[in-house]
Every structure is written in structure tokens, then in C-alpha cells.
Design a protein around this motif. Structure first.
Motif: not given
Lengths: 781, 151
Positions: A94-97, A99-100, A103-110, A112-118
């Protein structure tokens, strides 16, 4: 408004990143001590803050992820379930999620579309097994507890309330707890909860009081808060700029000091002295602001170690000593990756599996110790494991197999030299290539990266006891003490770290002091041969001119070799500000940068290793670091060696190890026949190719001796005859090889029987005449 | 491209060159410099520009022209490039000119290769031709070029 939002978002990102670093460390600590309530509270608060803010900033997927994590954390904190490896892994995922997403907020400003359901599913599984197995809290109580827990984050209008709980978690704000019922167990408000926690009460009798009296962890938090009031965040770019300005000031100070020294005006002298002191203090102060404790890099390691160890099926715990040791920011950045490599190596190759450890009488869990301390203006960093140590026999075999070092040389190496073989590019002893390490990149990367910032790497290892990697690095890269020398009308700065001593030869001494051997200038420094490099020649500068009877030798250390750099003049040591060279000049590896001198002119900084390589003192290829060190560091007895001395055209005294000699023969010249473009003789029922060593020598005339003196060299059933002028002697001596002339078909030179002797590199000589000799040998073997 | 472009001009041998004023940090008279042993002849030396170390590029050497006589000191045109600040040593500084894009033409193919390599095009002025220098190319020394192009 939008600007404000950006500001809040930036704050959130910075704060969250710091929090996440702490989380990694805390989770690993928690795994070892799952009942540590203070730790759990801290983790909970941290995740809670992220969740709260993400709701506030409208980051739904981050909120969802942290919400599930928070829910489970609160169960953990309330003692409903116990932390196990699987739970830790899920929470770390979860912590890694998070973090991702950050990171996406920082670089893309959003988000991101990663699916965290797993990850969410994995999180949801936490504690399920435990419930069935122990059934300590009845299903009913779990069910009873569920509704309020879900209600908090599910209602978006409650977000404002959710943001406050980090404060609420602190004991002073206890009344606020009432508004967020499920978050903090307060005995008075929830007496039923205390009853539900028999396990925790048994092991930690003080547990119910936790909410009332601040736990140690919360005290820490309170202290941290007060630190936050006296500390401010500063943009690194600003610090760098201030540092540059101080560098300029140092230069201006140097100039003023020069004028001041020439002047008779006491006012100016006084003022310049004062300026001198103030600048020095200011410089020290600003340097300090850039200093960071090495702990900033280390906080990642317990987590990394845990993950790597799990992958390898090993158990490793980490000890950190001297986390407060401070280093310049730029250096902290530069050592991150090398240290990570070292950690991977230690876990993958160093520490044994639990069974093997137990069999060897060690605790099942391995230990990885990081130690940092200051010593003599440098920082030492040690990474030690208590694993199986390095098997130097395997190292030797591998190095030979990989062709990293000549066979005969490998056989003569001592333990320390063998250990250093692992720093060669393309070396790896792991029997199987794992995905952690063993791709043949690793230690050589560590070495190059550390050397790039002016540091050194050493390794020591004891079989069965463990391995220690020792890294020495300078405190800062920006301002260094340097020796200023002159050559060919130019000034050069030599970093003090490379400097060993200065030798000045005058008058008759200067004419006799330098001996040459085959065109190689040498100086006898306390009985040892010191190869000399003339800076003028190396840099294509005009010489000092005739009639100069003073020779200045700057004795330098490059890699593990010493050499003497002959310069026209030596002026002084000075603190210099290192400035990078433009891209147009990066290619020149003899310069490490440039600096501005007191008179405002630019002077180049010599890269001592680069100069040594350029002049051939240190070979640049794969042999780097393998060749014999000039001064063996250990006091162990040096190996004696049987040498065959002979004379071959071009050299009065040459030697090869007697071990390589099969026989000595005298052959009549008429027995020499030509076949396949080569000279051969029929010898003991087979054909013996001849190698005329005189052909190897520049301007060497072929020896016309009768009979021919031939050294028969055999390896793996194949033989070759080396034709020499005369066999001189066989000696048994301690041989210290100096590598000054290495590479020209020579292994180096040494003092044998009190005379300087060339050591022939037999392999190189054979290969030059018959490149396929060793390949055929391998095919035959 | 916007309509009129401002170019800082300078002469080199019998040629007039221009670089976009935006690229020019400043213009200096000859500065004492420290030569760099082993560097290519194109690198004339290093100058101290208010604490910053700047490489001075001998554009004559870069273009294969004969060197300027010692009596004549070259001038520095200090440029900001994407790789940092460099200084071009030129014979003489000219005016800042406004040029019309309509007078622009690609460099003639008959121009010597070394010149064509660093020139983006030619402006046809009333009294003569003005070569537009490609700042990034001119600071790219011959020995780097192979690597750069491959990358």
C-alpha cells in the motif's frame, strides 16, 4: 485560488514523501515488534493524514487505497489482529502504491490510472486467517465495530473532520476524539473495547492507559513538533546558490589577502585578516546547512533489506550505527546507489540461508550493519554482514575463467589482492544469476561511482565470519584543499587527498637522482622504485629549459599505486573552489575541473588518476586495481618467488617465474626449420615453435648465438621455446613488482639481487607471436 | 517565426556572421585566459567570467581559417547554449541588426562543408550577405560530433 491549491498540493507532496520514508522504517521495526503500540499509532496517524488530505484535495483513488489501509491499521492498533509477514507485505504494498500516486501527482499532476484493487484485496485479507485460527475477538464484536469504521471515510462531507484527527490522536486534544469515535481507543469513552482486548492486556498491562498518558512515540511526536517550529524548509537550489556565492567570496578573499600581504597599510592588513576569519566561518556555516545526516539515505535500507531478504528466503536484520554522521548533500546523492548495490550483494551473496547459518553455529537471522563515522576530514562508511565471507579460491578461479587476470598472476596473488578482483568489471561469483544481483555489474559500479566523487573502496572478508565493505569519501566536493604547482608556464591544482609527499632534488642530486630503465624514468624513494611522470611531457607543455638543476617531485597516490609527478615549480597549498569544465572539455580525463586563483586567473585541477592513466602508470583497462600495490598494507610476509634470470637482446636482465619453465635447452642453429611462417625445431618427438624475444625489442638486432639458448615453456601439454641471449641465474627472492613499464610485453620490473630487472610477461609474448596459442590450449584441456 | 529578428553580428576573416541576440549573454574585449593542454586547437582557453569558468572557442580554428595575427586581439561573444555558457572568439563585433525573414535563404550547397555545418542560412542584406550561425553546432567540437550524431 488555483495558486493556493498548487501550494497546498506541493506541501502535501513534500510532507507525504517524508512521511512515507518514516513508514517504511516503522513497518519493518513493527514486524519485529508487532505489539509496539507507539509505532502502530505513529503509522496509523501518518496514513490517516495522507488519507484525510487526499480527501480534501479530491484524490479519490489515493483516498480509497489509504482508507482500506487505515481501517486495517486501526484494527491492528486496537489489537484485534496481529501483524504478520503477510500483513506487513500488504501494508508495504500500500505504501508503495501511495508512493506511485504521489510520483504521478508530481510529474503528471494527476493521480494516474493505476488499479489498486489487487492491493486493496490483499489488504482486506489481513487478519482473516488469524480470526479463524484464534477467534479471540468474537465475530460479533468485529461486526459491531465495523459500521463506525466505515462511516468515517464514506461520508465525504465529514472530510473536514477527518483532517483533524492527526491532532486528535495527540493526547492533549482528547475531547476531539469524541467527534471521530473509531479512531482512538479511549478507555473512558469505550470501556467495551478494553474488555475486548484480553491478549493485549496480558502482554502489555499498561495498554489501556495509552490514550491517557502519552506513549514514548507520542512524546517523540511532540518533540518533533517543537523541532518543526525552530526549523524551516529551504529550497535546495537556493542553498546551492548561496554555496556558489560563498565560493566566490572565498576567491575574492584570496585576492584581497594577496593585496593585503603586499601592502604596508595596517588598516588594510587588519581588515583583510578580519575578512579572512569571517569568510572562513561563513564558509563553514554554509557548508553545514548543506550537510545532511547519512541517516537520510539509510532510512530506506531496513525496508529494502527486508524485501530483498524475503525474496531470497533469508532473514536479515539491520543495524544502523552513526546515522547522525553528516555529509554534503551532493555526496549523499552520489552514494545512494553504490550503497544499494552493496546491500544487494551482502544479502544475495554474503548472508547464508537460515539452515546453513544454523549449521555453522550462527543465529538463523543474518545481520547487516551500517556504520558511519568521521575520520581525518573524511567520512568512513562500512557495510558489514556476518555471512559466509568471500571464497577467494572461487574468486581466483572465476577471474581466470573470465580472463580478467592472467593465470600466473592470479596464482601469485595474496588474499587482499584476490578480494579486490571482485571490483573488476564483468566479475560475478554467484553460482546462479538471480534477479537481485549477479549480472556482473555491481562491485565495479560501486567502485567507479565512489571514485568519481574522490572516494576509495576497500573490502575485507573472513571465511565464515563475514565481509566488510569500507567506503571512504570526502566531506564535500565543492571546496577542497589543493597543492598549486607550475609546469610549462601554467598553474595546476592537485587535490590534497592524492598527495603523499614532496621531494626536491638540487644540484648534483638532481642529475644523478633520476635513473632510467628502458626509457622509463625512475626515482629511488627510500629504496622503492618510484615511476616518474613529467607533467610537461604528459600535457604537451614546453619543458623547463636547460640549466635548471632543481627537480620537484610530487609523490602522488593513484588507485593503489604511487608515482612521482615532476613539475617545474611548487608554490603553495590553497583552498580551492572546484568548478566543472564545460562539456567541450569533459573528455579530457586528466583534468578534474578548474578553479579561479587569487589573481583571478583560471587554473586547471589535475585528476591524479587520469594523469596516471594517461602516462601509463595505471592501466585503464580491466587490469585496473589488480596489479600489485606498491606498498602492501598488511604486514604479512611477502611471497618469495623463484625466478629465472636471463639476458635477451634489449634488456640486460630479464626474469620469468621459474614455475613456468619446463626445461632449458641449447640447440644448434641449423636445427631451426621454418613452417607455417614460423620458426620451429623438432623437439622430443614433436614440433616446438620458437619465439625470438629479441624480435620484441625495439631496435633489437637478432642474436646470432651458437648454440641457441632456449627456455622451454609448457602449459597444458603444449610447449613453446623462448630464444634468449644468455641464461644468467636462478634466484629465490622476495620480489616486489613495480609496474612502471608494464604493458610493453613486460609484467613490470623489480629489484632482483640488488639490480633492476625486467619481468617478462610470458603470456603476452606468446600471444603476440601466436594469438591462438591459449585458445588451442583451452580446446585441448 | 516572428517577423523581424534581431541578430548580433560579428566578422570573421571576410565573413559577416550573426547570432540571435537572445543567445548572447554579453560581449567582452579580449580576456586573459588559461590554455587547456591536450584539448583540441578549437579550445583557446578558459576565462574567468565573474567567477564562472567559460570555455573560449576559437571560431577561426573551428572553421579552419588561418589564425589571427598576434597584434589583433579577438573579441569574446559570450553565448548561452543549452549546455552552458561558452565564449566565441571573433575578429570584430558589428551592430545589432534587424533582419527580415523574407531575405532568408538556406545555405548554398556550394559552401564549404565545415561552414555549412555551423550555418543555418544566409540573410541577403543590402550591402552583403549575413550568415546565421547555429550556436549549438558551432560549440560542438569535431571530436564530439560523431558521438552526438549517433546519440
Amino acid at each position: 485560488m488555483a495558486v493556493e491549491d498548487d501550494e497546498i498540493m506541493r506541501e502535501f507532496l513534500i510532507e507525504s514523501r517524508e512521511n512515507l520514508l518514516g513508514l517504511d522504517r516503522d513497518f519493518v521495526a513493527l514486524e519485529q515488534n508487532p505489539r509496539d503500540h507507539a509505532l502502530l499509532s505513529r503509522i496509523f496517524r501518518c496514513v490517516h493524514t495522507i488519507k484525510g488530505t487526499s480527501g480534501f484535495l479530491n484524490l479519490p483513488s489515493l483516498e480509497k487505497l489509504t482508507h482500506v489501509g487505515e481501517t486495517q491499521l486501526s484494527r491492528l492498533r486496537d489489537g484485534e489482529i496481529l501483524l504478520d509477514t503477510q500483513a506487513t507485505s500488504a501494508l508495504l504494498a500500500m505504501v508503495d502504491g501511495v508512493r506511485r500516486v504521489l510520483a504521478s501527482l508530481e510529474t503528471l499532476g494527476s493521480e494516474g490510472s493505476e488499479d489498486f484493487s489487487p492491493i486493496i484485496a490483499e489488504l482486506a485479507k489481513i487478519g482473516q486467517k488469524q480470526h479463524r485460527a484464534s477467534a479471540a475477538p468474537s465475530p460479533a464484536t468485529v461486526a459491531a465495530k465495523t459500521p463506525p469504521r466505515v462511516s468515517v471515510p464514506a461520508a465525504p462531507e465529514l472530510v473536514a473532520a477527518v483532517v483533524t484527527p492527526p491532532v486528535a490522536a495527540a493526547p492533549s486534544a482528547a475531547p476531539a476524539v469524541a467527534s471521530a469515535p473509531s479512531n482512538v481507543p479511549t478507555p473512558s469513552a469505550h470501556p467495551a473495547k478494553v474488555e475486548r482486548l484480553p491478549v493485549r492486556q496480558a502482554t502489555r498491562p499498561a495498554a489501556p492507559a495509552v490514550a491517557a498518558a502519552p506513549s514514548p512515540g507520542e512524546q517523540d511526536a511532540a518533540r518533533a513538533a517543537s523541532v518543526a517550529e525552530t526549523a524551516i524548509r529551504v529550497d535546495v537550489a537556493l542553498l546551492d546558490r548561496v554555496m556558489n556565492l560563498v565560493g566566490e567570496l572565498v576567491l575574492a578573499r584570496n585576492q584581497i589577502l594577496q593585496y593585503g600581504a603586499k601592502s604596508n597599510d595596517p588598516g588594510l592588513v587588519n581588515a583583510s585578516q578580519r575578512l579572512n576569519l569571517l569568510t572562513t566561518e561563513l564558509q563553514a556555516g554554509v557548508m553545514k546547512t548543506r550537510m545532511q545526516p547519512i541517516g537520510n539515505v539509510w532510512t530506506r535500507f531496513p525496508r529494502v533489506v527486508r524485501d530483498l531478504a524475503n525474496v531470497c528466503g533469508k532473514s536479515v536484520h539491520v543495524e544502523l550505527e552513526g546515522s547522525g554522521t553528516e555529509l554534503d548533500r551532493s555526496i549523499i546523492e552520489a552514494i545512494k546507489d553504490p550503497l544499494m548495490h552493496a546491500v544487494r550483494n551482502a544479502i544475495d551473496h554474503g548472508i547464508e540461508s537460515a539452515e546453513r547459518r544454523v549449521a555453522a553455529g550462527k543465529p538463523a537471522s543474518g545481520r547487516l550493519t551500517f556504520r558511519a563515522y568521521h575520520e581525518g576530514g573524511q567520512v568512513n562508511i562500512e557495510v558489514s554482514d556476518d555471512g559466509g565471507g568471500i571464497n577467494t579460491d572461487k574468486v581466483r578461479a572465476r577471474a581466470i575463467e573470465r580472463g580478467l587476470v592472467a593465470h600466473e598472476r592470479a596464482l601469485r596473488m595474496n588474499e587482499r589482492e584476490l578480494l579486490h578482483l571482485i571490483f573488476l568489471p564483468g566479475f560475478s561469483t554467484a553460482e546462479s544469476v538471480t534477479h537481485l544481483s549477479g549480472r556482473g555489474v555491481g562491485m565495479d559500479v560501486v567502485k567507479t561511482n565512489i571514485e568519481k566523487i574522490g572516494g576509495t573502496v576497500d573490502i575485507s572478508s573472513e571465511r565464515g565470519i563475514g565481509t566488510t565493505l569500507k567506503i571512504k569519501i570526502p566531506l564535500t566536493l565543492a571546496i577542497i584543499p589543493a597543492l598549486i604547482v607550475a609546469s610549462g608556464g601554467e598553474r595546476f591544482a592537485i587535490p590534497q587527498v592524492n598527495l603523499l609527499e614532496l621531494v626536491r632534488l638540487e644540484g648534483a642530486q638532481s642529475r644523478r637522482g633520476i635513473e632510467t630503465l628502458h626509457g622509463t624514468p625512475l626515482y629511488r624513494l627510500r629504496g622503492n622504485l618510484l615511476p616518474l611522470v613529467f607533467l610537461n611531457e604528459t600535457l604537451d607543455l614546453p619543458g623547463p629549459g636547460a640549466g635548471v638543476d632543481v627537480i620537484n617531485i610530487v609523490v602522488l597516490q593513484a588507485d593503489d599505486r604511487q608515482f612521482g609527478l615532476v613539475v617545474d615549480g611548487i608554490s603553495d597549498t590553497e583552498e580551492i573552489v572546484v568548478k566543472p569544465l564545460g562539456k567541450e572539455l569533459k573528455r579530457l580525463d586528466v583534468f578534474a575541473g578548474a578553479t579561479i586563483m587569487g589573481d583571478g586567473r583560471v587554473a586547471l585541477i589535475l585528476d591524479v588518476l587520469g594523469v596516471a592513466r594517461h602516462a601509463g602508470v595505471v592501466s585503464g583497462g580491466r587490469d585496473r586495481g589488480v596489479a600489485e600495490p606498491v606498498a602492501p598494507t598488511s604486514a604479512q610476509a611477502e611471497p618469495r618467488e623463484m625466478l629465472l634470470l636471463f639476458r635477451a637482446a634489449g634488456s640486460e636482465r630479464m626474469a620469468i617465474p621459474l614455475a613456468l619453465v619446463a626445461r632449458l635447452e641449447e640447440l644448434a642453429p641449423e636445427r631451426v626449420e621454418r613452417a607455417g611462417g614460423r620458426e620451429v625445431v623438432q623437439y622430443r618427438g614433436s614440433i616446438l615453435p620458437l619465439i625470438r624475444l629479441d624480435e620484441d625489442r625495439p631496435n633489437g638486432r637478432r642474436a646470432l648465438y651458437d648454440p641457441l639458448k632456449v627456455i622451454v615453456y609448457s602449459e597444458h601439454g603444449r610447449s613453446v621455446g623462448l630464444v634468449v641471449d644468455e641464461i644468467l641465474d636462478v634466484v629465490d627472492e622476495v620480489v616486489r613488482v613495480e609496474d612502471a613499464a608494464a604493458g610493453r610485453g613486460l609484467r613490470g620490473m623489480a629489484i632482483v639481487q640488488g639490480k633492476v630487472t625486467d619481468l617478462l610477461d610470458v603470456h603476452a609474448a606468446i600471444r603476440r607471436h601466436d594469438p591462438a596459442f591459449f585458445e588451442r590450449k583451452e580446446a585441448a584441456a | 517565426m516572428n517577423d523581424a529578428q534581431k541578430l548580433c553580428t560579428f566578422t570573421l576573416a571576410d565573413l559577416v556572421f550573426g547570432v540571435e541576440v537572445m543567445n548572447v549573454q554579453e560581449v567582452l574585449r579580449f580576456q586573459p585566459m588559461t590554455r587547456v593542454p591536450l584539448a583540441s586547437a578549437t579550445v583557446r582557453g578558459l576565462i574567468n567570467l565573474r567567477g564562472q569558468i567559460v570555455t573560449a572557442i576559437d571560431v577561426r580554428a573551428r572553421l579552419g581559417f588561418s589564425t589571427l595575427s598576434d597584434a589583433h586581439e579577438p573579441m569574446n561573444v559570450v553565448l548561452c547554449t543549452k549546455d552552458g555558457v561558452v565564449s566565441l572568439l571573433v575578429d570584430q563585433i558589428g551592430d545589432v541588426l534587424e533582419v527580415e525573414p523574407s531575405t532568408f535563404e538556406r545555405p548554398p550547397t556550394t559552401l564549404p562543408a565545415v561552414l555549412r555545418d555551423v550555418v543555418r542560412g544566409v540573410y541577403k542584406l543590402e550591402h552583403g550577405l549575413l550568415l546565421l550561425l547555429d550556436v549549438e553546432r558551432v560549440v560542438l567540437l569535431p571530436e564530439h560530433r560523431g558521438v552526438e550524431d549517433a546519440a
